[in-house]
Design an enzyme around this catalytic site. Structure first.
Site, PDB file in Angstrom:
ATOM      1  N   ASP A 192      38.352  43.576  48.283  1.00  0.00           N
ATOM      2  CA  ASP A 192      38.693  42.303  48.911  1.00  0.00           C
ATOM      3  C   ASP A 192      37.429  41.506  49.226  1.00  0.00           C
ATOM      4  O   ASP A 192      36.412  42.070  49.625  1.00  0.00           O
ATOM      5  CB  ASP A 192      39.497  42.534  50.196  1.00  0.00           C
ATOM      6  CG  ASP A 192      38.695  43.217  51.296  1.00  0.00           C
ATOM      7  OD1 ASP A 192      38.098  42.508  52.134  1.00  0.00           O
ATOM      8  OD2 ASP A 192      38.652  44.470  51.323  1.00  0.00           O
ATOM      9  N   SER A 193      37.505  40.198  49.004  1.00  0.00           N
ATOM     10  CA  SER A 193      36.431  39.268  49.332  1.00  0.00           C
ATOM     11  C   SER A 193      35.131  39.673  48.629  1.00  0.00           C
ATOM     12  O   SER A 193      35.074  39.679  47.405  1.00  0.00           O
ATOM     13  CB  SER A 193      36.271  39.181  50.850  1.00  0.00           C
ATOM     14  OG  SER A 193      35.532  38.060  51.223  1.00  0.00           O
ATOM     15  N   ALA A 194      34.086  40.042  49.384  1.00  0.00           N
ATOM     16  CA  ALA A 194      32.866  40.513  48.737  1.00  0.00           C
ATOM     17  C   ALA A 194      33.140  41.757  47.908  1.00  0.00           C
ATOM     18  O   ALA A 194      32.510  41.986  46.866  1.00  0.00           O
ATOM     19  CB  ALA A 194      31.792  40.810  49.788  1.00  0.00           C
ATOM     20  N   PHE A 228      41.128  41.009  45.307  1.00  0.00           N
ATOM     21  CA  PHE A 228      41.842  40.506  46.478  1.00  0.00           C
ATOM     22  C   PHE A 228      40.984  39.428  47.147  1.00  0.00           C
ATOM     23  O   PHE A 228      39.968  39.721  47.753  1.00  0.00           O
ATOM     24  CB  PHE A 228      42.080  41.675  47.440  1.00  0.00           C
ATOM     25  CG  PHE A 228      43.226  41.484  48.399  1.00  0.00           C
ATOM     26  CD1 PHE A 228      43.599  40.234  48.849  1.00  0.00           C
ATOM     27  CD2 PHE A 228      43.930  42.581  48.863  1.00  0.00           C
ATOM     28  CE1 PHE A 228      44.643  40.065  49.729  1.00  0.00           C
ATOM     29  CE2 PHE A 228      44.990  42.437  49.751  1.00  0.00           C
ATOM     30  CZ  PHE A 228      45.347  41.172  50.187  1.00  0.00           C
ATOM     31  N   HIS A 335      42.855  34.463  54.489  1.00  0.00           N
ATOM     32  CA  HIS A 335      41.955  35.373  53.784  1.00  0.00           C
ATOM     33  C   HIS A 335      42.297  36.841  54.045  1.00  0.00           C
ATOM     34  O   HIS A 335      42.285  37.304  55.187  1.00  0.00           O
ATOM     35  CB  HIS A 335      40.525  35.084  54.240  1.00  0.00           C
ATOM     36  CG  HIS A 335      39.466  35.780  53.452  1.00  0.00           C
ATOM     37  ND1 HIS A 335      39.298  35.619  52.097  1.00  0.00           N
ATOM     38  CD2 HIS A 335      38.491  36.645  53.837  1.00  0.00           C
ATOM     39  CE1 HIS A 335      38.281  36.334  51.681  1.00  0.00           C
ATOM     40  NE2 HIS A 335      37.773  36.975  52.709  1.00  0.00           N
TER      41      HIS A 335
END
Length: 363
Positions: A192-194, A228, A335
Site C-alpha cells: 500500500d502507498s509507498a 493498493f 487513502h
C-alpha cells in the site's frame, strides 16, 4: 552490501520541537472537534473520520519523519506487540541488506502474499496493518484457502535512502522463491502507498533490472500483484490534490517533505538525485510493462484520496499494455481506507472487500 546505518537519537532541539509540535497537534484536534460539526461538503461525511483525518494531517505536516519515528514503534516492534496481543507466536526471518520478514498465518501455507507496507518510506507499519491482514487471511482460510502473509520490514528514510528499500523488497521475494521453495505461481506481491510503489518497482525489476541491484530470475510469472493506492509519482499535480486535501488522511504537501528524503542521494555530480523508473513507476516507459511477470494485477484507490489523479492516470495507461488488470475505486473512501480509516468507520470498506474478493478468486 552492508546493512543501512541505525537511526540516530533525536537531538535536544528535535526533542524540544517535538514537545511544541505535540501541543500544536492537541490544539488543532480540539479546534477540529468543535468546528467539525459545521463542516461542509469538502470534508468527510463521517464526523469521526473528519476528526481522525484532521489529526493525522496535522501530525504528518507538523512533525518530521525522525520525530514521528521516535513516537511510533518500528515495524518489527509493532509486529511483536500485535502477535503477543493476539496470543500468536511471532515468526520473523532476517533477510539480506538489513530487512526482515514477519509471518502472519501459517508460514508453511501453500500460497503467500509478500507484503510491503506504506508510510512514505518514512513511517513504519501501524497496528491496523497487522490487524487488517490477519483478519483478511483468517477469512480466506476459513473459506477453504491456504494462504499466509510475509510482511516485510524495510529500512526507513531519512536514515536509509533509495534504492535501499527496493533492494530489501527484492530480497524478500528472493527469500520466498529460493529459501521456501515456492513456485512463482504460489506467490503474490502486494503493498500500500509507498509499499505499492515497491510492489510495482519489484515487478519492473523482474523484466528490467535496476542497475544497482542483482537481477532476479523466475521460472514463471507471479500469481498476482496488488498495488493498493500506490505512490506512483512524487508530483503534487492533479485535481485530487486540490479537491481532496481536506478529506484524505495525508496532506498534499507530504510529497515535498518525504520524497526528497527518500531520494536524498547525489547523482555523482553533487546534485540532488532525481526519480527514475523504479523510484516512481510512472516514469518507466510504457512498453517496459509489456510482459510483466504476473498473471494478473489489481489496483485499488479511494476516490477521495489526494493521490487519486496520479493513480488513475497511471492505471489507465498501464491497462493499455497489460490487459489483465483490475482497477477498483472506492467511492467516498480515502487513502488505504481498510488500514487508516477502517476502525473509525466501523465497517468493511469497499476497497477491503474488493481485495478479499480478488484474492479469493486467485488462490
Amino acid at each position: 552490501m552492508a546493512s543501512p546505518p541505525a537511526p540516530q537519537p533525536l537531538s535536544l532541539l528535535e526533542k524540544l520541537d517535538l514537545l511544541v509540535g505535540q501541543l500544536s497537534i492537541v490544539g488543532s484536534a480540539v479546534w477540529t472537534v468543535v468546528t467539525g460539526v459545521f463542516r461542509g461538503n469538502d470534508y468527510p461525511k463521517e464526523y469521526k473520520l473528519h476528526v481522525l483525518h484532521a489529526i493525522l494531517r496535522k501530525s504528518l505536516s507538523r512533525l518530521t519523519g525522525r520525530q514521528l519515528q521516535a513516537l511510533i514503534p518500528s515495524t518489527s516492534q509493532g509486529y511483536e506487540i500485535f502477535m503477543k496481543g493476539k496470543r500468536l507466536q511471532p515468526a520473523t526471518v532476517a533477510l539480506q541488506h538489513g530487512a526482515a520478514g514477519h509471518w502472519i498465518g501459517n508460514k508453511d501455507a501453500k500460497k503467500v502474499v509478500v507484503y510491503y507496507h506504506g508510510g512514505g518510506f518514512v513511517l513504519p507499519a501501524v497496528p491496523d496493518h497487522f490487524d487488517f491482514y490477519n483478519q483478511l487471511i483468517t477469512s480466506l482460510n476459513t473459506a477453504g484457502h491456504d494462504v499466509s502473509v510475509f510482511f516485510v520490514s524495510y529500512s526507513l528514510a531519512p536514515t536509509a535512502i533509495y534504492p535501499t528499500q527496493l533492494r530489501q523488497a527484492i530480497s524478500a521475494l528472493r527469500y520466498i522463491l529460493t529459501e521456501t521453495g515456492r513456485s512463482p505461481s504460489d506467490i503474490l506481491l502486494a503493498g500500500d502507498s509507498a509499499g505499492g510503489n515497491l510492489a510495482l518497482a519489484t515487478l519492473l525489476h523482474l523484466t528490467h533490472p535496476h542497475p544497482a541491484i542483482d537481477p532476479l530470475d523466475m521460472s514463471g510469472p507471479l500469481a498476482g500483484v496488488v498495488a493498493f493506492a500506490p505512490w506512483v509519482n512524487f508530483s503534487t499535480d492533479g485535481a485530487s490534490m486540490r479537491d481532496n486535501k481536506f478529506k484524505d488522511c495525508i496532506p498534499p504537501d507530504i510529497q515535498h517533505m518525504w520524497a526528497p528524503q527518500y531520494l536524498r542521494g547525489l547523482d555523482g555530480q553533487g546534485k540532488q538525485a532525481q526519480g527514475d523508473a523504479w523510484s516512481e513507476p510512472c516514469r518507466a516507459p510504457l512498453e517496459w510493462w509489456v510482459g510483466a511477470k504476473a498473471e494478473e494485477i489489481l489496483f485499488l484507490a479511494g476516490r477521495d484520496e489526494v493521490l487519486f489523479s496520479a493513480i488513475d492516470g497511471f492505471v489507465e495507461r498501464f491497462k493499455t499494455v497489460f490487459p489483465k488488470t483490475t482497477y477498483f475505486i472506492g467511492y467516498g473512501e480515502t487513502h488505504v481506507a481498510p488500514v487508516y480509516s477502517g476502525q473509525a468507520l466501523g465497517r468493511e470498506t469497499q476497497q477491503g472487500g474488493e481485495l478479499k474478493r480478488w484474492l479469493a478468486s486467485r488462490l
